[in-house]
Scaffold this motif. Structure first.
Motif, PDB file in Angstrom:
ATOM      1  N   GLY A   1      53.108  19.210  37.581  1.00  0.00           N
ATOM      2  CA  GLY A   1      54.013  18.354  36.826  1.00  0.00           C
ATOM      3  C   GLY A   1      54.404  18.977  35.510  1.00  0.00           C
ATOM      4  O   GLY A   1      54.185  20.166  35.268  1.00  0.00           O
ATOM      5  N   ASP A   2      54.958  18.171  34.629  1.00  0.00           N
ATOM      6  CA  ASP A   2      55.500  18.655  33.360  1.00  0.00           C
ATOM      7  C   ASP A   2      54.413  19.168  32.424  1.00  0.00           C
ATOM      8  O   ASP A   2      53.320  18.613  32.336  1.00  0.00           O
ATOM      9  CB  ASP A   2      56.242  17.532  32.648  1.00  0.00           C
ATOM     10  CG  ASP A   2      57.531  17.123  33.349  1.00  0.00           C
ATOM     11  OD1 ASP A   2      57.952  17.845  34.273  1.00  0.00           O
ATOM     12  OD2 ASP A   2      58.105  16.095  32.959  1.00  0.00           O
ATOM     13  N   ILE A   3      54.766  20.231  31.688  1.00  0.00           N
ATOM     14  CA  ILE A   3      54.006  20.656  30.510  1.00  0.00           C
ATOM     15  C   ILE A   3      54.779  20.127  29.311  1.00  0.00           C
ATOM     16  O   ILE A   3      55.963  20.432  29.143  1.00  0.00           O
ATOM     17  CB  ILE A   3      53.900  22.185  30.419  1.00  0.00           C
ATOM     18  CG1 ILE A   3      53.341  22.780  31.721  1.00  0.00           C
ATOM     19  CG2 ILE A   3      53.026  22.584  29.242  1.00  0.00           C
ATOM     20  CD1 ILE A   3      53.389  24.292  31.771  1.00  0.00           C
ATOM     21  N   LEU A   4      54.122  19.340  28.488  1.00  0.00           N
ATOM     22  CA  LEU A   4      54.818  18.696  27.374  1.00  0.00           C
ATOM     23  C   LEU A   4      54.713  19.524  26.091  1.00  0.00           C
ATOM     24  O   LEU A   4      53.949  20.477  26.004  1.00  0.00           O
ATOM     25  CB  LEU A   4      54.242  17.297  27.163  1.00  0.00           C
ATOM     26  CG  LEU A   4      54.260  16.388  28.408  1.00  0.00           C
ATOM     27  CD1 LEU A   4      53.634  15.040  28.100  1.00  0.00           C
ATOM     28  CD2 LEU A   4      55.674  16.227  28.962  1.00  0.00           C
ATOM     29  N   GLU A   5      55.508  19.165  25.103  1.00  0.00           N
ATOM     30  CA  GLU A   5      55.476  19.747  23.755  1.00  0.00           C
ATOM     31  C   GLU A   5      55.863  21.221  23.719  1.00  0.00           C
ATOM     32  O   GLU A   5      55.335  22.002  22.929  1.00  0.00           O
ATOM     33  CB  GLU A   5      54.096  19.542  23.108  1.00  0.00           C
ATOM     34  CG  GLU A   5      53.713  18.076  22.975  1.00  0.00           C
ATOM     35  CD  GLU A   5      52.348  17.883  22.346  1.00  0.00           C
ATOM     36  OE1 GLU A   5      51.616  18.872  22.186  1.00  0.00           O
ATOM     37  OE2 GLU A   5      52.014  16.731  22.020  1.00  0.00           O
ATOM     38  N   LEU A   6      56.790  21.629  24.590  1.00  0.00           N
ATOM     39  CA  LEU A   6      57.239  23.022  24.601  1.00  0.00           C
ATOM     40  C   LEU A   6      58.581  23.210  23.902  1.00  0.00           C
ATOM     41  O   LEU A   6      59.008  24.346  23.659  1.00  0.00           O
ATOM     42  CB  LEU A   6      57.336  23.544  26.045  1.00  0.00           C
ATOM     43  CG  LEU A   6      56.030  23.601  26.826  1.00  0.00           C
ATOM     44  CD1 LEU A   6      56.278  24.152  28.219  1.00  0.00           C
ATOM     45  CD2 LEU A   6      54.993  24.459  26.100  1.00  0.00           C
ATOM     46  N   GLY A   7      59.286  22.117  23.610  1.00  0.00           N
ATOM     47  CA  GLY A   7      60.539  22.211  22.883  1.00  0.00           C
ATOM     48  C   GLY A   7      61.548  23.117  23.560  1.00  0.00           C
ATOM     49  O   GLY A   7      61.756  23.065  24.774  1.00  0.00           O
ATOM     50  N   LYS A   8      62.171  23.994  22.774  1.00  0.00           N
ATOM     51  CA  LYS A   8      63.231  24.860  23.291  1.00  0.00           C
ATOM     52  C   LYS A   8      62.710  25.906  24.279  1.00  0.00           C
ATOM     53  O   LYS A   8      63.492  26.553  24.972  1.00  0.00           O
ATOM     54  CB  LYS A   8      63.944  25.567  22.135  1.00  0.00           C
ATOM     55  CG  LYS A   8      63.064  26.539  21.355  1.00  0.00           C
ATOM     56  CD  LYS A   8      63.836  27.176  20.211  1.00  0.00           C
ATOM     57  CE  LYS A   8      62.961  28.164  19.441  1.00  0.00           C
ATOM     58  NZ  LYS A   8      63.702  28.802  18.315  1.00  0.00           N
ATOM     59  N   PHE A   9      61.396  26.060  24.358  1.00  0.00           N
ATOM     60  CA  PHE A   9      60.810  27.036  25.276  1.00  0.00           C
ATOM     61  C   PHE A   9      60.514  26.423  26.646  1.00  0.00           C
ATOM     62  O   PHE A   9      59.992  27.092  27.533  1.00  0.00           O
ATOM     63  CB  PHE A   9      59.510  27.604  24.698  1.00  0.00           C
ATOM     64  CG  PHE A   9      59.681  28.290  23.375  1.00  0.00           C
ATOM     65  CD1 PHE A   9      60.055  29.623  23.311  1.00  0.00           C
ATOM     66  CD2 PHE A   9      59.484  27.598  22.193  1.00  0.00           C
ATOM     67  CE1 PHE A   9      60.222  30.258  22.090  1.00  0.00           C
ATOM     68  CE2 PHE A   9      59.643  28.222  20.965  1.00  0.00           C
ATOM     69  CZ  PHE A   9      60.016  29.561  20.917  1.00  0.00           C
ATOM     70  N   SER A  10      60.829  25.142  26.825  1.00  0.00           N
ATOM     71  CA  SER A  10      60.412  24.413  28.017  1.00  0.00           C
ATOM     72  C   SER A  10      60.920  25.053  29.309  1.00  0.00           C
ATOM     73  O   SER A  10      60.151  25.303  30.238  1.00  0.00           O
ATOM     74  CB  SER A  10      60.863  22.957  27.935  1.00  0.00           C
ATOM     75  OG  SER A  10      60.381  22.236  29.044  1.00  0.00           O
ATOM     76  N   GLN A  11      62.219  25.324  29.388  1.00  0.00           N
ATOM     77  CA  GLN A  11      62.769  25.888  30.622  1.00  0.00           C
ATOM     78  C   GLN A  11      62.128  27.231  30.943  1.00  0.00           C
ATOM     79  O   GLN A  11      61.685  27.473  32.073  1.00  0.00           O
ATOM     80  CB  GLN A  11      64.284  26.055  30.505  1.00  0.00           C
ATOM     81  CG  GLN A  11      64.913  26.677  31.764  1.00  0.00           C
ATOM     82  CD  GLN A  11      66.426  26.783  31.668  1.00  0.00           C
ATOM     83  OE1 GLN A  11      67.051  26.111  30.858  1.00  0.00           O
ATOM     84  NE2 GLN A  11      67.013  27.628  32.493  1.00  0.00           N
ATOM     85  N   GLU A  12      62.073  28.096  29.952  1.00  0.00           N
ATOM     86  CA  GLU A  12      61.528  29.445  30.154  1.00  0.00           C
ATOM     87  C   GLU A  12      60.083  29.404  30.645  1.00  0.00           C
ATOM     88  O   GLU A  12      59.712  30.094  31.606  1.00  0.00           O
ATOM     89  CB  GLU A  12      61.619  30.213  28.843  1.00  0.00           C
ATOM     90  CG  GLU A  12      60.938  31.568  28.842  1.00  0.00           C
ATOM     91  CD  GLU A  12      60.837  32.169  27.449  1.00  0.00           C
ATOM     92  OE1 GLU A  12      60.070  33.134  27.290  1.00  0.00           O
ATOM     93  OE2 GLU A  12      61.505  31.661  26.518  1.00  0.00           O
ATOM     94  N   LEU A  13      59.247  28.590  30.004  1.00  0.00           N
ATOM     95  CA  LEU A  13      57.823  28.587  30.342  1.00  0.00           C
ATOM     96  C   LEU A  13      57.552  27.872  31.663  1.00  0.00           C
ATOM     97  O   LEU A  13      56.642  28.271  32.410  1.00  0.00           O
ATOM     98  CB  LEU A  13      57.021  27.968  29.200  1.00  0.00           C
ATOM     99  CG  LEU A  13      57.084  28.755  27.880  1.00  0.00           C
ATOM    100  CD1 LEU A  13      56.289  28.051  26.792  1.00  0.00           C
ATOM    101  CD2 LEU A  13      56.586  30.180  28.062  1.00  0.00           C
ATOM    102  N   HIS A  14      58.310  26.836  31.972  1.00  0.00           N
ATOM    103  CA  HIS A  14      58.157  26.205  33.285  1.00  0.00           C
ATOM    104  C   HIS A  14      58.585  27.163  34.398  1.00  0.00           C
ATOM    105  O   HIS A  14      57.959  27.207  35.472  1.00  0.00           O
ATOM    106  CB  HIS A  14      58.952  24.895  33.362  1.00  0.00           C
ATOM    107  CG  HIS A  14      58.250  23.734  32.728  1.00  0.00           C
ATOM    108  ND1 HIS A  14      58.388  23.418  31.403  1.00  0.00           N
ATOM    109  CD2 HIS A  14      57.394  22.809  33.234  1.00  0.00           C
ATOM    110  CE1 HIS A  14      57.648  22.354  31.113  1.00  0.00           C
ATOM    111  NE2 HIS A  14      57.042  21.961  32.219  1.00  0.00           N
TER     112      HIS A  14
END
Length: 468
Positions: A368-381
């Motif tokens: 599921g989701d990893i939270l609190e990644l901000g603008k890095f969310s897409q890249e890190l997922h």
């Protein structure tokens, strides 16, 4: 503590009360308050504990620390034998109280402070179990590692010799504040990853935030994971400075190292030279990351003069805090890996590697989701999805808005459409797992705690409905 000591610690105003009255324990929850306790009213975004002072007194509390109070004349008459202390901020008051309590401990009292992007709680568990083989030990319960959790841990200080405490953060300055409260004698940084990168902006800033653990230390004794790239760089640049840095690792040459590692589903064995003699150690949980946790505990044990046999027993007998790599074996050798308490890119990668190395027929990752990644969310997922594909996971199941990028990352790296499933709810995931799960499957459940994937694990364990 007497009321006059509480007032000294928090610089509050005694509205009514007796300076010589005593408090047994501190509590922020009227549901579990006991006679003689001090109630602290904490105000949050959706809850104002300051409003429940009357309930606390009716249940036997002797003192209430509040930042706002709606007493009437009738209340003053009814509760005239109680103590009410007013402060500007109860959040600051609990930090001040915990600092005061810590400073009351003898000079030879030891605090081991543990922080890091991943593995704080499991490292705390294993370090505490090693330390308690020789010393009377207080440890953080669960992952109560913030501005409320850490003070309420320190409130339990009495006649212990060592406290093993976890320090968490999501912004600059948070760990500095906690370190100045706990005053670590020895500090451990497990790693620097991407947790909270949405708030802090870069891994380099995360390193700076973790190093704030030094702020409350008189003599700076720091234990670090020397295989983490940023910590290794920090070590090379600071090993001759006024910080005593001790290292542990598997790859880079370190003070404590693991050799001859054999990892299985339910345990990991390795050999370590502790004091000039090789000791064979078995960690009762599979996965290379628990070797790192064990190595940190060996370094702490060595610095505290704990014997090799005590260190070995402490590692081999420790138990994890719940929801972290809980392994459950269902009928037909179906394995449930519940690692649903929290998530980051690094912990996802570690969990997937563990799943990859299991001996089972099919490897199913429910992510599921990893939270609190901000603008890095897409890249890190997407990086998680890449890991899924590279580890040749048989089935990927996702839910959550951000996890759609895990699916994209998996597809970009060669995972086929027919191996990937997306559902809107946990209930749909559970129903699907019941339908498809077969003998000798392994199921990993991993997401940030807010996704509540542990509910899927509990349903699978209770229902045993995954058997076909």
């Amino acid at each position: 503590m007497k009321v006059k000591q509480i007032l000294e610690a928090i610089k509050g105003e005694l509205l009514i009360g007796n300076l010589e009255d005593e408090s047994n324990c501190f509590s922020k929850d009227t549901r579990i308050i006991k006679p003689g306790d001090t109630y602290i009213g904490i105000k949050g975004e959706k809850f104002n504990g300051n409003l429940f002072w009357k309930e606390a007194f009716n249940k036997g509390a002797n003192v209430a620390i509040l930042e706002e109070c709606n007493f009437t004349k009738e209340d003053l008459q009814q509760f005239g034998n109680k103590n009410v202390i007013l402060v500007k901020s109860t959040m600051q008051a609990i930090l001040d109280l915990a600092t005061y309590k810590r400073e009351l401990m003898p000079k030879d009292f030891v605090t081991v402070g543990i922080t890091g992007s991943v593995g704080k709680t499991s490292t705390k568990d294993i370090v505490a179990n090693v330390v308690m083989q020789k010393f009377k030990t207080l440890k953080t319960q669960g992952n109560l590692n913030g501005e409320i959790g850490l003070p309420f841990t320190l409130f339990n200080l009495s006649n212990q010799q060592v406290a093993v405490v976890e320090l968490g953060m999501n912004q600059m300055g948070a760990i500095s504040k906690l370190s100045k409260t706990a005053k670590p004698t020895i500090s451990v940084i497990t790693n620097v990853g991407t947790s909270h990168i949405g708030y802090l902006g870069s891994r380099e800033n995360i390193l700076k935030a973790k190093l704030e653990i030094l702020d409350g230390m008189e003599e700076k004794i720091l234990i670090i994971n020397n295989d983490n790239d940023l910590l290794h760089k920090f070590y090379l640049e600071n090993k001759d400075e006024n910080i005593k840095i001790y290292t542990y690792g598997i790859e880079n040459k370190s003070d404590i190292m693991a050799e001859e590692i054999i990892s299985n589903k339910d345990k990991t064995e390795f050999v370590c030279n502790i004091r000039g003699e090789k000791v064979k150690i078995t960690v009762p949980i599979g996965g290379i990351h628990f070797v790192y946790n064990a190595l940190s505990s060996i370094m702490v044990g060595k610095l505290l003069g704990i014997s090799d046999n005590q260190i070995k027993y402490g590692i081999e007998s420790f138990e994890l805090t719940k929801k972290r790599m809980e392994i459950t074996q269902l009928e037909n050798n179906i394995t449930i890996i519940n690692d649903s308490y929290n998530a980051s890119l690094e912990s996802m990668q570690v969990a997937l590697k563990y799943l990859k190395n299991l001996k089972c027929k099919r490897k199913i990752a429910v992510l599921g989701d990893i939270l609190e990644l901000g603008k890095f969310s897409q890249e890190l997922h997407e990086e998680v999805g890449k890991e899924v594909a590279e580890d040749k996971i048989d089935i990927l199941i996702c839910s959550g808005e951000y996890s759609k990028n895990i699916i994209e990352g998996a597809k970009k790296n060669g995972m086929k459409e027919e191996q990937i499933y997306y559902f809107n709810t946990k209930e749909e995931i559970y129903i699907y797992l019941k339908e498809i799960c077969k003998e000798e499957d392994a199921i990993l459940l991993k997401a940030s705690n807010g996704m509540k994937y542990f509910e899927i694990a509990e349903s699978l364990k209770k229902g045993k409905g995954v058997i076909v």
